[in-house]
Motif scaffolding. Structure first.
Motif, PDB file in Angstrom:
ATOM      1  N   HIS A 204       3.317   3.648  -7.590  1.00 58.40           N
ATOM      2  CA  HIS A 204       3.004   3.270  -6.202  1.00 58.40           C
ATOM      3  C   HIS A 204       4.202   3.481  -5.256  1.00 58.40           C
ATOM      4  CE1 HIS A 204       0.925   0.759  -3.168  1.00 58.40           C
ATOM      5  NE2 HIS A 204       2.109   0.236  -2.926  1.00 58.40           N
TER       6      HIS A 204
ATOM      7  N   HIS B 185       4.752   5.713  -1.743  1.00 60.68           N
ATOM      8  CA  HIS B 185       5.246   5.323  -0.416  1.00 60.68           C
ATOM      9  C   HIS B 185       6.259   6.340   0.116  1.00 60.68           C
ATOM     10  CE1 HIS B 185       3.216   1.690   0.642  1.00 60.68           C
ATOM     11  NE2 HIS B 185       3.568   1.040  -0.451  1.00 60.68           N
TER      12      HIS B 185
ATOM     13  N   SER C 284       8.477  -2.931   1.058  1.00 64.73           N
ATOM     14  CA  SER C 284       7.058  -3.293   1.017  1.00 64.73           C
ATOM     15  C   SER C 284       6.936  -4.790   0.774  1.00 64.73           C
ATOM     16  CB  SER C 284       6.371  -2.514  -0.107  1.00 64.73           C
ATOM     17  OG  SER C 284       6.840  -2.990  -1.351  1.00 64.73           O
ATOM     18  N   GLY C 285       5.720  -5.216   0.414  1.00 65.37           N
ATOM     19  CA  GLY C 285       5.500  -6.631   0.144  1.00 65.37           C
ATOM     20  C   GLY C 285       6.189  -7.075  -1.141  1.00 65.37           C
TER      21      GLY C 285
ATOM     22  N   GLY D 234       9.035  -7.534   3.003  1.00 65.89           N
ATOM     23  CA  GLY D 234       7.683  -7.891   3.430  1.00 65.89           C
ATOM     24  C   GLY D 234       7.371  -9.356   3.144  1.00 65.89           C
TER      25      GLY D 234
ATOM     26  N   ASP E 196       6.347 -12.232   5.745  1.00 59.31           N
ATOM     27  CA  ASP E 196       5.138 -13.038   5.558  1.00 59.31           C
ATOM     28  C   ASP E 196       5.461 -14.539   5.550  1.00 59.31           C
ATOM     29  OD1 ASP E 196       3.605 -10.745   5.486  1.00 59.31           O
ATOM     30  OD2 ASP E 196       3.616 -10.588   3.302  1.00 59.31           O
TER      31      ASP E 196
ATOM     32  N   GLY F 262       3.410  -9.973   8.580  1.00 58.14           N
ATOM     33  CA  GLY F 262       4.287  -8.917   9.114  1.00 58.14           C
ATOM     34  C   GLY F 262       3.816  -8.339  10.442  1.00 58.14           C
ATOM     35  N   PRO F 263       2.578  -7.843  10.491  1.00 65.72           N
ATOM     36  CA  PRO F 263       2.106  -7.230  11.739  1.00 65.72           C
ATOM     37  C   PRO F 263       2.076  -8.229  12.907  1.00 65.72           C
ATOM     38  CG  PRO F 263       0.681  -6.620   9.909  1.00 65.72           C
ATOM     39  CD  PRO F 263       1.632  -7.642   9.388  1.00 65.72           C
TER      40      PRO F 263
ATOM     41  N   ASP G 232       5.606  -8.882  14.118  1.00 61.50           N
ATOM     42  CA  ASP G 232       6.032  -7.685  14.854  1.00 61.50           C
ATOM     43  C   ASP G 232       5.526  -7.766  16.303  1.00 61.50           C
ATOM     44  OD1 ASP G 232       6.491  -5.104  15.777  1.00 61.50           O
ATOM     45  OD2 ASP G 232       5.581  -4.090  14.065  1.00 61.50           O
TER      46      ASP G 232
ATOM     47  N   GLY H  62       5.030  -0.709   3.485  1.00 62.45           N
ATOM     48  CA  GLY H  62       4.338  -1.406   4.565  1.00 62.45           C
ATOM     49  C   GLY H  62       5.246  -1.882   5.692  1.00 62.45           C
ATOM     50  N   VAL H  63       6.464  -2.305   5.352  1.00 66.97           N
ATOM     51  CA  VAL H  63       7.356  -2.849   6.377  1.00 66.97           C
ATOM     52  C   VAL H  63       7.833  -1.746   7.341  1.00 66.97           C
ATOM     53  CG1 VAL H  63       9.507  -4.149   6.746  1.00 66.97           C
ATOM     54  CG2 VAL H  63       8.030  -4.735   4.834  1.00 66.97           C
TER      55      VAL H  63
ATOM     56  N   ALA I  70       5.991  -0.013   8.928  1.00 69.07           N
ATOM     57  CA  ALA I  70       5.101  -0.108  10.093  1.00 69.07           C
ATOM     58  C   ALA I  70       5.763  -0.924  11.197  1.00 69.07           C
ATOM     59  CB  ALA I  70       3.771  -0.748   9.693  1.00 69.07           C
ATOM     60  N   ASN I  71       6.861  -1.625  10.875  1.00 76.31           N
ATOM     61  CA  ASN I  71       7.514  -2.487  11.864  1.00 76.31           C
ATOM     62  C   ASN I  71       8.136  -1.678  13.015  1.00 76.31           C
ATOM     63  OD1 ASN I  71      10.241  -4.055  12.745  1.00 76.31           O
ATOM     64  ND2 ASN I  71       8.584  -5.462  12.263  1.00 76.31           N
TER      65      ASN I  71
ATOM     66  N   THR J 293       1.378   1.615   5.297  1.00 77.93           N
ATOM     67  CA  THR J 293       0.785   0.580   4.451  1.00 77.93           C
ATOM     68  C   THR J 293      -0.005   1.280   3.332  1.00 77.93           C
ATOM     69  OG1 THR J 293      -0.852   0.455   6.199  1.00 77.93           O
ATOM     70  CG2 THR J 293       0.734  -1.310   6.101  1.00 77.93           C
ATOM     71  N   ASP J 294      -0.468   0.478   2.368  1.00 80.66           N
ATOM     72  CA  ASP J 294      -1.059   1.060   1.164  1.00 80.66           C
ATOM     73  C   ASP J 294      -2.241   1.978   1.491  1.00 80.66           C
ATOM     74  OD1 ASP J 294       0.828  -0.261  -0.236  1.00 80.66           O
ATOM     75  OD2 ASP J 294      -0.498  -1.826  -1.009  1.00 80.66           O
TER      76      ASP J 294
END
Ligand code: KG4
Ligand code: ZN
Length: 341
Positions: free
Chosen positions: A117, A121, A142-143, A169, A173, A186-187, A190, A276-277, A279-280, A307-308
């Motif tokens: 995985h 990324h 990521s998370g 992540g 959270d 996270g989102p 942000d 995923g992070v 995306a910040n 993100t995934d």
């Protein structure tokens, strides 16, 4: 030299709480890329519940597979490669995708490739920025992971540093939950940060002077908690936006400075961000600005590929297939699969 990835590759990703299926062509062209998010199922628990995730994957996967192939205009029998995440992640969740991928590969006679995985990324970048041209310094956030790796050539990764406690992540959270922003935080954090002052509270830049490339989030997390408690106890109104922006700035500061340092120290001119992070908004801005100032090329995927997703898994699978790699159908899920030796 490995051949350019050819043909049609199906990607399946079920490592956490997104059921994702994608079809890509010739290694880097997305024909379809679908995601069934489960956030609404986990929200009331404040985190991902493994059993709930696995059951939701079982329900979502078959219809999503059919739609992804239909959207791509591809029949099962046209697939050359079936790529699937085999770790790291939740074991029950991984197994759902793997069972489907192996069955499909066996039934259609296509090649099965198990994918890490985290490598996915990193490779999400190549779906938009073109095939790899290593060497790179990669920041994977990521998370579940926060790490800096050196990629001297495709599919080779050397660990330079990683978090000693929480992943970035996770920190986002947890602080989001403290501020009452819900899950995943996270989102939301942000978004809220855009209305706050990043200099309002000076939170610690953990390990920024440690001399190595490791990270730590626990001191920062505790500092935010202590600040909020202290202000509330003193009867002062806290600005959640200021706390969010100040926390975000502290985390981004350390990540950006360590990534730039890793690249300059090693004389590597290009940086890839993944996870995923990434995306910040602030991380993207700061990494771009500080990277450019240091003469580095900084690349990150568009939001939907941070993100995934399964397109990134298919991308790795296609490239590995082009090198002649195939994974035995006996392989099991590895919840702790590592990217580096
Ligand atoms: O890579 P990912 O989608 O799943 C894992 O492999 O873990 O990363 C999920 C993590 C979550 O912790 C989520 O809060 C965080 O990425 N995240 C963000 C943003 N979007 C997602 N963190 C900060 N800012 C964002 N915009
Ligand atoms: Zn991920």
């Amino acid at each position: 030299m490995s051949a350019a990835p050819g043909g049609l590759t199906l990607g399946i990703e079920t490592s956490c709480d997104e059921t994702a299926v994608a079809v890509i062509e010739n290694g880097f062209t997305i024909r379809s890329n679908l995601i069934a998010a489960q956030e609404h199922l986990h929200e009331r628990f404040g985190g991902v519940v493994p059993e709930v995730a696995a059951r939701a994957h079982v329900e979502a996967l078959n219809p999503l597979l059919e739609r992804a192939l239909a959207d791509a205009g591809v029949g099962f029998d046209e697939l050359d490669t079936v790529a699937c995440t085999v770790g790291p992640g939740l074991v029950g969740a991984l197994l759902v995708g793997m069972a489907a991928a192996k069955t499909l590969a066996l039934a259609t006679g296509s090649r099965f490739v198990g994918v890490n995985h985290l490598e996915g990324h990193i490779w999400a970048n190549f779906l938009v920025h073109g095939p790899p041209e290593p060497p790179y310094i990669c920041l994977v956030v990521s998370g579940g992971h926060t790490m800096l790796v050196h990629m001297p050539e495709p599919h080779r990764y050397e660990l330079l540093g990683q978090t000693l406690d929480d992943a970035a992540g996770e920190a986002f959270d947890k602080v989001a939950r403290l501020l009452g922003l819900g899950f995943p935080g996270g989102p939301a954090l942000d978004r809220l940060s855009r209305e706050g002052d990043p200099a309002a509270v000076r939170f610690p830049r953990s390990m920024s002077d440690s001399g190595d490339l490791d990270f730590s989030m626990s001191g920062l997390k505790t500092a935010v908690l202590r600040y909020v408690k202290q202000e509330r106890a003193a009867g002062r109104e806290i600005s959640a936006a200021d706390v969010a922006a100040s926390f975000q700035e502290a985390i981004v500061d350390v990540q950006v400075s360590k990534t730039v340092r890793a690249a300059t120290e090693r004389g590597i001119g290009a940086v890839l961000l993944g996870g995923g992070v990434v995306a910040n908004t602030r991380l993207r801005e700061r990494m771009q600005a500080d990277g450019e100032a240091a003469g580095l090329v900084v690349r990150y995927p568009p939001l939907e590929l941070c993100t995934d997703n399964a397109a990134m898994i298919a991308c790795v699978g296609a490239a590995r297939a082009a090198r002649g790699e195939a994974t035995s159908l006996d392989i099991g899920a590895d919840p702790n699969l590592r990217l580096t030796a």
